[in-house]
Design an enzyme around this catalytic site. Structure first.
Site, PDB file in Angstrom:
ATOM      1  N   ASP A 174      29.114  53.990  50.566  1.00 61.32           N
ATOM      2  CA  ASP A 174      30.311  53.789  50.779  1.00 61.32           C
ATOM      3  C   ASP A 174      31.020  55.217  51.240  1.00 61.32           C
ATOM      4  OD1 ASP A 174      29.491  51.381  49.545  1.00 61.32           O
ATOM      5  OD2 ASP A 174      30.421  51.717  47.808  1.00 61.32           O
ATOM      6  N   ASP A 189      34.316  39.563  45.982  1.00 61.19           N
ATOM      7  CA  ASP A 189      34.331  40.436  44.954  1.00 61.19           C
ATOM      8  C   ASP A 189      34.705  39.671  43.662  1.00 61.19           C
ATOM      9  OD1 ASP A 189      33.388  42.368  46.617  1.00 61.19           O
ATOM     10  OD2 ASP A 189      35.358  43.011  47.347  1.00 61.19           O
TER      11      ASP A 189
END
Length: 242
Positions: A11, A131
């Site tokens: 990330d 998510d």
């Protein structure tokens, strides 16, 4: 039993490899140069690497040029690129850079017609990132909810989606273990391949996810456990193979 595909995560925030806790901005822990992180994972045997532009996901900037350079330089592994893929231009640019798969997140909720068109056009090169918080789907870097998980799965299945990346945002970056119950329910609700994300803390977690392969879990993304030294990628790959 078929092996679980093990996918390390990189990330990126402001040009650096980071991990967040529950996806919350401001909880970043810096792990250095993302290009080096990717190179280390590939050298250790990773066949896939999951790269996320978190600044683009949060709508506060972009690391795209950096990620594009990294993706185009990788040899011997596949890259799944995520974060800020919200129009045809950004999606096609990611694929042109060499990404094997592109993960559509927020746009899958906010632009369903466009998402369906991209799924039809690019097929298995598209994964939909959902998510999940409870039974809701979160968007814009997990700061808002935008629909029911099961209704969203049904709509995207109808559009022909072949693969979902399922992240329990309450567990991501916490080392609290994956949400096996959620993954089992998702597998029962869709014929698509499932990539599990969030909470992996140990080799035992990886083995538990491998038990879900016959149900439809294809792969598991792991990040913080690798960076914190809970296990090595070589150990994780071995556990995923069984």
């Amino acid at each position: 039993m078929e092996a679980l595909q093990l996918v390390p995560a990189v990330d990126v925030v402001n040009g650096r490899a980071v991990r967040l806790v529950r996806g919350e901005a401001g909880t970043e822990h810096d792990y250095g140069d993302p290009a080096q992180a990717v190179a280390n994972f590939v050298q250790a045997g990773a066949q896939w690497v999951h790269m996320v532009d978190l600044d683009a996901a949060f709508g506060r900037g972009s690391n795209y040029q950096l990620l594009e350079r990294i993706v185009s330089s990788v040899r011997g592994a596949h890259i799944e690129l995520s974060g800020g893929i919200r129009d045809t231009e950004s999606l096609e640019r990611a694929l042109a850079a060499g990404a094997s798969r592109v993960n559509i997140g927020t746009a899958a909720l906010e632009q369903p017609q466009w998402t369906a068109q991209m799924i039809e056009r690019y097929g298995s090169q598209i994964a939909i990132g959902l998510d999940v918080r409870g039974e809701d789907v979160a968007i814009h870097g997990w700061v808002r909810t935008a629909g029911n998980l099961w209704e969203t799965l049904a709509r995207l299945d109808d559009a022909g989606c072949q693969r979902y990346v399922i992240t329990d945002v309450t567990r991501d970056g916490t080392l609290a273990g994956p949400n096996v119950e959620l993954l089992m329910r998702v597998c029962a609700a869709t014929p698509a391949h499932i990539v599990a994300s969030g909470g992996v803390s140990s080799l035992a977690d990886i083995r538990a996810l491998r038990e879900l392969v016959p149900l439809g879990v294809e792969a598991a993304i792991t990040g913080k456990a690798l960076y914190s030294g809970a296990f090595t990628l070589e150990e994780a790959l071995a556990a995923a193979q069984g």
